[in-house]
Design a protein around this motif. Structure first.
Motif, PDB file in Angstrom:
ATOM      1  N   GLU A   1       1.151   4.028  -2.927  1.00 59.68           N
ATOM      2  CA  GLU A   1       0.953   5.457  -2.654  1.00 59.68           C
ATOM      3  C   GLU A   1       2.149   6.263  -3.165  1.00 59.68           C
ATOM      4  O   GLU A   1       1.982   7.324  -3.768  1.00 59.68           O
TER       5      GLU A   1
ATOM      6  N   ARG B   1       1.882   6.407  -6.856  1.00 57.74           N
ATOM      7  CA  ARG B   1       0.847   7.370  -7.235  1.00 57.74           C
ATOM      8  C   ARG B   1       1.380   8.794  -7.127  1.00 57.74           C
ATOM      9  O   ARG B   1       1.178   9.623  -8.026  1.00 57.74           O
TER      10      ARG B   1
ATOM     11  N   ARG C   1       0.836  -1.198   0.000  1.00 56.15           N
ATOM     12  CA  ARG C   1       0.000   0.000   0.000  1.00 56.15           C
ATOM     13  C   ARG C   1       0.875   1.252   0.000  1.00 56.15           C
ATOM     14  O   ARG C   1       0.631   2.196  -0.750  1.00 56.15           O
TER      15      ARG C   1
END
Length: 135
Positions: free
Chosen positions: A86, A89, A82
Motif C-alpha cells: 500500500e 502504491r 500488505r
C-alpha cells in the motif's frame, strides 16, 4: 481294637482332613493371589498406556501451539507486506503526480521560451524593417 488305637486313628483321620482343608485353602489363596497379580499387571499396563497417552497429548498440544505461532507469524508477515504494498502504491501515485507536474512545468517553460523566441524574432524582424537599408 483298643480305645487308644481308635483315638490315635481318629486323630490321624482328623489331621488328614485338616491337612486337606489347609491344602484346599492354600490352593484358593494361591488362585486369588494369581488373580490379584494379573489385575496388578493389567493396572500397571493401563497406567503405562495412560502415561504414554498423556505424553502424546502434551506433544500434540505443543505442536498445535507451534503451528498457531507459525500461522500468526505468517499472518503478521502478510499484513506487513500488505502495508508495504500500500505504501509503495501511494509512493507510485505520488511519483505519477510529481511526473505530471514536472511535465506540465516543462511544457509551461517550453511555451514561455517559445513565446520569448517568437517575441525576439518579431523584434528582429521589426528592427530590420525599421533599419534603413544602406545602399
Amino acid at each position: 481294637m483298643s480305645d487308644n488305637t481308635m483315638t490315635t486313628e481318629s486323630h490321624r483321620v482328623a489331621a488328614e482332613e485338616g491337612r486337606e482343608q489347609a491344602e484346599d485353602l492354600r490352593e484358593g489363596a494361591d488362585h486369588r493371589r494369581a488373580e490379584a497379580e494379573a489385575h496388578r499387571a493389567l493396572e500397571e499396563s493401563a497406567r503405562h498406556n495412560a502415561e504414554q497417552f498423556r505424553v502424546l497429548a502434551e506433544e500434540a498440544r505443543a505442536l498445535a501451539d507451534q503451528q498457531r505461532t507459525q500461522l500468526e507469524s505468517a499472518r503478521q508477515e502478510r499484513e506487513a507486506l500488505r502495508h508495504a504494498a500500500e505504501e509503495a502504491r501511494l509512493a507510485a501515485e505520488e511519483a505519477r503526480h510529481a511526473t505530471i507536474a514536472a511535465v506540465a512545468a516543462t511544457a509551461d517553460m517550453l511555451s514561455a521560451n517559445l513565446a520569448q523566441m517568437q517575441f525576439l524574432a518579431d523584434a528582429r524582424e521589426t528592427l530590420r524593417k525599421l533599419k534603413p537599408v544602406d545602399s
